[in-house]
Write an enzyme that holds these catalytic residues in place. Structure first.
Site, PDB file in Angstrom:
ATOM      1  N   HIS A   1     -12.692 -31.993   9.629  1.00 51.24           N
ATOM      2  CA  HIS A   1     -14.055 -31.643  10.175  1.00 51.24           C
ATOM      3  C   HIS A   1     -14.565 -32.817  11.116  1.00 51.24           C
ATOM      4  CE1 HIS A   1     -18.292 -30.254  10.101  1.00 51.24           C
ATOM      5  NE2 HIS A   1     -18.533 -31.554   9.629  1.00 51.24           N
ATOM      6  N   THR A  46     -18.404 -31.475   4.864  1.00 51.49           N
ATOM      7  CA  THR A  46     -17.706 -30.287   5.181  1.00 51.49           C
ATOM      8  C   THR A  46     -16.233 -30.532   4.957  1.00 51.49           C
ATOM      9  OG1 THR A  46     -19.437 -29.802   6.722  1.00 51.49           O
ATOM     10  CG2 THR A  46     -17.485 -28.422   6.782  1.00 51.49           C
TER      11      THR A  46
HETATM   12 CA    CA Z   1     -22.957 -32.108   5.553  1.00 49.32          CA
END
Ligand code: CA
Length: 444
Positions: free
Chosen positions: A150, A376
């Site tokens: 991410h 994430t």
């Molecule tokens: Ca976040």
């Protein structure tokens, strides 16, 4: 040899709650996640419950019915509700004692303390009759950035030549989030109004965010914690981890892009964060513990205060996470949510123990019920990107939905459903239930 595994994880265990034995259930007797609930329509105070199949075991009712003795009874007495915090403060031995008693109470066969039918009827509430509430009073919420994929994807959109900043592989990066706006699955999520700087404009405008996004994350729930000024050594960090929820860190990308420098996210992420209602305990996840992320050759080894042999060999969790989307049109036509991506918690560059130890290493006091987001969770492939910003690559590669709709970012009426589960040969599959939120229009 996995020292975290005990009799409660035996894949052969079955429950007298029939639905707990169903193939594919999230809540077999090997799981036993904790949550808060009240009977739908009831004016009474919330109780703490444990999910078992399609039922919720009411801990206060079970204690009153004499289902627990000794340390388990002491622990259950701190689960009268409305939130888990007093129980979280007790620590690992008490959590384990209650889990073992619950496992024996709910199993059949050898070692079972199965209650009478009369008692069973008093202590179980059908899940369809239960309103699930915030399980924890979250004092503080911190969100990390632990998925290297991410961080690399997002970094490459803004800095193609230098996607990962030099600190990334040394420091578990995080920021302090907002605890008051963490809501439980099912709560509507209002599109925020905020300040954005349109491309090429001379001055910012104020209006509803046009770039609403979700972020697929795990949230760790902290147990006892530490006194101010007294760090938690990495070797003791696992004992401060009570369990996990799914976490959707809703993000307004246009507001974020304008406000984030130099201090990081603010209004782009503080309008709502959704968690799933059931806290899956770290103990339930024991069979799914695995080695920490294998750092590629050339990456630095973690510094000594983040290095522990057990954490390196068993500090990651084999959890599969999934995010699905159902538009208003899909909902009206009765369509199921469409799966957008799947990713693996083993792709996190840092273990939860490393994040927790790092958080406390400067003397910051963690407290029972604190929420630590993983960041994430994205993997190396496009199918495993954990937010729309990555999946639709800043809006340049729209995501196609089954009935022909497209999404660059979320629209009003979109329902985002996150799920997670653990599966492995020789162990019973366990799941997290759902983390669901629907976007509603901004306030005019
Ligand atoms: Ca976040």
């Amino acid at each position: 040899m996995n020292p975290f595994v005990n009799e409660t994880h035996d894949a052969a265990l079955r429950s007298w709650v029939e639905q707990a034995n169903a193939t594919g259930t999230d809540f077999p007797v090997q799981n036993l996640p904790f949550g808060a609930f009240k009977r739908r329509g009831s004016q009474g105070a919330p109780h703490i419950g444990v999910a078992i199949g399609d039922q919720v075991l009411d801990l206060a009712a079970a204690l009153d019915a004499g289902c627990f003795t000794g340390a388990a009874a002491h622990a259950a007495a701190l689960c009268r509700g409305p939130v888990l915090n007093p129980f979280l403060a007790l620590g690992q031995p008490a959590w384990s004692a209650l889990r073992l008693a619950l496992s024996r109470l709910l199993r059949t066969g050898a070692g079972s303390t199965q209650p009478s039918a009369d008692v069973a009827a008093r202590i179980l509430v059908p899940m369809r009759d239960a309103e699930l509430l915030m399980p924890v009073a979250i004092g503080d919420y911190t969100d990390f950035y632990a998925s290297v994929h991410h961080a690399t994807n997002v970094g490459s959109m803004f800095r193609p030549d230098n996607p990962l900043l030099p600190n990334y592989k040394w420091v578990p990066i995080g920021y302090h989030g907002r605890a008051s706006s963490v809501v439980v699955s099912g709560a509507p999520v209002r599109r925020p109004v905020g300040q954005v700087m349109p491309d090429g404009a001379a001055a910012p405008t104020v209006g509803p965010s046009a770039r609403m996004d979700y972020e697929l994350e795990l949230g760790a729930i902290v147990g006892p914690g530490n006194a101010l000024g007294a760090p938690i050594p990495i070797g003791e960090a696992a004992a401060h981890l009570f369990g996990f929820v799914l976490l959707n860190d809703w993000s307004a990308r246009d507001i974020q892009a304008w406000e984030y420098q130099p201090l990081g996210p603010f209004l782009a992420k503080n309008f709502a964060s959704t968690i799933s209602p059931w806290v899956v305990t770290a103990e339930a996840l024991a069979p799914y513990r695995t080695a920490a992320y294998a750092r590629p050759a050339g990456d630095p080894a973690p510094l000594p205060y983040l290095t522990d042999a057990t954490d390196q060999s068993l500090g990651a969790f084999g959890i599969t996470l999934e995010v699905a989307l159902r538009s208003a049109t899909m909902r009206e036509s009765g369509a199921s949510p469409h799966v957008l991506s799947r990713s693996q918690a083993t792709d996190l560059y840092w273990t939860v123990a490393q994040m927790l130890a790092h958080h406390a290493s400067g003397g910051c006091n963690l407290q029972p019920g604190d929420l630590l987001g993983s960041g994430t969770i994205s993997g190396a492939t496009k199918e495993s990107r954990g937010c729309l910003l990555e999946l639709a690559w800043r809006g340049t590669e729209p995501v196609k939905l089954p009935a022909g709709e497209e999404r660059r970012f979320l629209q009003d009426g979109d329902e985002v459903v996150m799920r997670a589960w653990c599966e492995r040969e020789g162990s019973r599959r366990i799941g997290f239930g759902e983390c669901l939120g629907t976007i509603v229009a901004a306030t005019a």
